[in-house]
Design an enzyme around this catalytic site. Structure first.
Site, PDB file in Angstrom:
ATOM      1  N   TYR A  97       0.838  -1.202   0.000  1.00  0.00           N
ATOM      2  CA  TYR A  97       0.000   0.000   0.000  1.00  0.00           C
ATOM      3  C   TYR A  97       0.874   1.254   0.000  1.00  0.00           C
ATOM      4  O   TYR A  97       0.562   2.241  -0.675  1.00  0.00           O
ATOM      5  CB  TYR A  97      -0.923   0.035   1.216  1.00  0.00           C
ATOM      6  CG  TYR A  97      -1.844  -1.145   1.338  1.00  0.00           C
ATOM      7  CD1 TYR A  97      -2.375  -1.792   0.217  1.00  0.00           C
ATOM      8  CD2 TYR A  97      -2.190  -1.655   2.583  1.00  0.00           C
ATOM      9  CE1 TYR A  97      -3.217  -2.880   0.333  1.00  0.00           C
ATOM     10  CE2 TYR A  97      -3.035  -2.744   2.719  1.00  0.00           C
ATOM     11  CZ  TYR A  97      -3.541  -3.349   1.591  1.00  0.00           C
ATOM     12  OH  TYR A  97      -4.375  -4.433   1.718  1.00  0.00           O
ATOM     13  N   ALA A 157       4.976  17.095  -5.979  1.00  0.00           N
ATOM     14  CA  ALA A 157       5.809  16.071  -5.341  1.00  0.00           C
ATOM     15  C   ALA A 157       7.094  15.851  -6.134  1.00  0.00           C
ATOM     16  O   ALA A 157       8.174  15.703  -5.550  1.00  0.00           O
ATOM     17  CB  ALA A 157       5.025  14.768  -5.196  1.00  0.00           C
ATOM     18  N   ARG A 158       6.987  15.855  -7.434  1.00  0.00           N
ATOM     19  CA  ARG A 158       8.193  15.689  -8.263  1.00  0.00           C
ATOM     20  C   ARG A 158       9.122  16.891  -8.104  1.00  0.00           C
ATOM     21  O   ARG A 158      10.342  16.742  -8.020  1.00  0.00           O
ATOM     22  CB  ARG A 158       7.812  15.471  -9.732  1.00  0.00           C
ATOM     23  CG  ARG A 158       7.093  14.144  -9.966  1.00  0.00           C
ATOM     24  CD  ARG A 158       6.970  13.821 -11.447  1.00  0.00           C
ATOM     25  NE  ARG A 158       6.349  14.859 -12.235  1.00  0.00           N
ATOM     26  CZ  ARG A 158       5.048  14.988 -12.465  1.00  0.00           C
ATOM     27  NH1 ARG A 158       4.196  14.117 -11.955  1.00  0.00           N
ATOM     28  NH2 ARG A 158       4.584  15.974 -13.228  1.00  0.00           N
ATOM     29  N   GLN A 159       8.547  18.085  -7.997  1.00  0.00           N
ATOM     30  CA  GLN A 159       9.363  19.277  -7.783  1.00  0.00           C
ATOM     31  C   GLN A 159      10.042  19.225  -6.418  1.00  0.00           C
ATOM     32  O   GLN A 159      11.209  19.612  -6.277  1.00  0.00           O
ATOM     33  CB  GLN A 159       8.507  20.539  -7.897  1.00  0.00           C
ATOM     34  CG  GLN A 159       8.036  20.812  -9.302  1.00  0.00           C
ATOM     35  CD  GLN A 159       7.009  21.924  -9.393  1.00  0.00           C
ATOM     36  OE1 GLN A 159       6.375  22.298  -8.398  1.00  0.00           O
ATOM     37  NE2 GLN A 159       6.827  22.459 -10.592  1.00  0.00           N
ATOM     38  N   GLU A 191       3.192  16.289   1.971  1.00  0.00           N
ATOM     39  CA  GLU A 191       2.687  16.367   0.594  1.00  0.00           C
ATOM     40  C   GLU A 191       1.713  15.228   0.312  1.00  0.00           C
ATOM     41  O   GLU A 191       0.689  15.426  -0.345  1.00  0.00           O
ATOM     42  CB  GLU A 191       3.848  16.347  -0.404  1.00  0.00           C
ATOM     43  CG  GLU A 191       3.400  16.426  -1.859  1.00  0.00           C
ATOM     44  CD  GLU A 191       2.674  17.701  -2.209  1.00  0.00           C
ATOM     45  OE1 GLU A 191       1.587  17.611  -2.823  1.00  0.00           O
ATOM     46  OE2 GLU A 191       3.170  18.792  -1.884  1.00  0.00           O
ATOM     47  N   GLU A 238      -6.822  16.613  -0.889  1.00  0.00           N
ATOM     48  CA  GLU A 238      -7.361  17.097  -2.157  1.00  0.00           C
ATOM     49  C   GLU A 238      -8.218  16.042  -2.837  1.00  0.00           C
ATOM     50  O   GLU A 238      -9.290  16.356  -3.377  1.00  0.00           O
ATOM     51  CB  GLU A 238      -6.222  17.538  -3.076  1.00  0.00           C
ATOM     52  CG  GLU A 238      -5.545  18.808  -2.606  1.00  0.00           C
ATOM     53  CD  GLU A 238      -4.374  19.215  -3.479  1.00  0.00           C
ATOM     54  OE1 GLU A 238      -3.976  18.443  -4.379  1.00  0.00           O
ATOM     55  OE2 GLU A 238      -3.853  20.323  -3.269  1.00  0.00           O
ATOM     56  N   ASP A 264      -6.450  24.889   0.786  1.00  0.00           N
ATOM     57  CA  ASP A 264      -5.507  25.946   1.139  1.00  0.00           C
ATOM     58  C   ASP A 264      -4.706  25.583   2.392  1.00  0.00           C
ATOM     59  O   ASP A 264      -3.499  25.849   2.465  1.00  0.00           O
ATOM     60  CB  ASP A 264      -6.239  27.276   1.357  1.00  0.00           C
ATOM     61  CG  ASP A 264      -6.771  27.891   0.072  1.00  0.00           C
ATOM     62  OD1 ASP A 264      -6.416  27.400  -1.028  1.00  0.00           O
ATOM     63  OD2 ASP A 264      -7.555  28.852   0.173  1.00  0.00           O
TER      64      ASP A 264
END
EC number: 2.7.1.107
Length: 130
Positions: free
Chosen positions: A27, A41-43, A79, A86, A105
């Site tokens: 999981y 997340a990649r940034q 994150e 979200e 926000d």
């Protein structure tokens, strides 16, 4: 049942012992794969690698790397929680709502604060403050 109808997914009770650990690991891997579909997340991953490079340039000690590793893991965890918020918000409130906006926000704020903590720590190492 027509060909488009799918049976409802069945809730499978958790396995005990080692089976549970194996399932939980799966999981977690699935969660990381999902998280990496997020641009933010990649940034953050790229930012983390850049910060590791700076730590090397600054001549950071082993303790600095350990502390940064913990901070970075916390940033990725926040994150992941933000992404989960979200996803759930979009599911339960597909139309625009003030509550949904506030939830998103606040999640974004949490991630932003973790980014600042990561940058601040590396900056403090570079300035010789820690």
């Amino acid at each position: 049942m027509t060909k488009d109808d799918k049976p409802a997914p069945q809730v499978v009770p958790p396995r005990p012992g080692l089976g549970h650990l194996i399932d939980a690991t799966g999981y977690s891997i699935a969660g990381m794969v999902r998280l990496m579909r997020e641009t933010a997340a990649r940034q953050e991953l790229i930012l983390g690698l850049a910060m590791l490079s700076l730590l090397a340039i600054f001549g950071a000690g082993a303790g600095h790397y350990v502390a940064y590793g913990v901070l970075f893991a916390l940033m990725i965890a926040v994150e992941a929680l933000n992404t989960a918020i979200e996803e759930l918000t979009d599911r339960v409130s597909p139309e625009w709502s003030k509550a949904a906006k506030d939830a998103k926000d606040l999640g974004s704020l949490a991630v932003g604060l973790m980014v600042v903590c990561n940058l601040g720590f590396v900056g403090a190492v570079g300035l010789g403050l820690v």
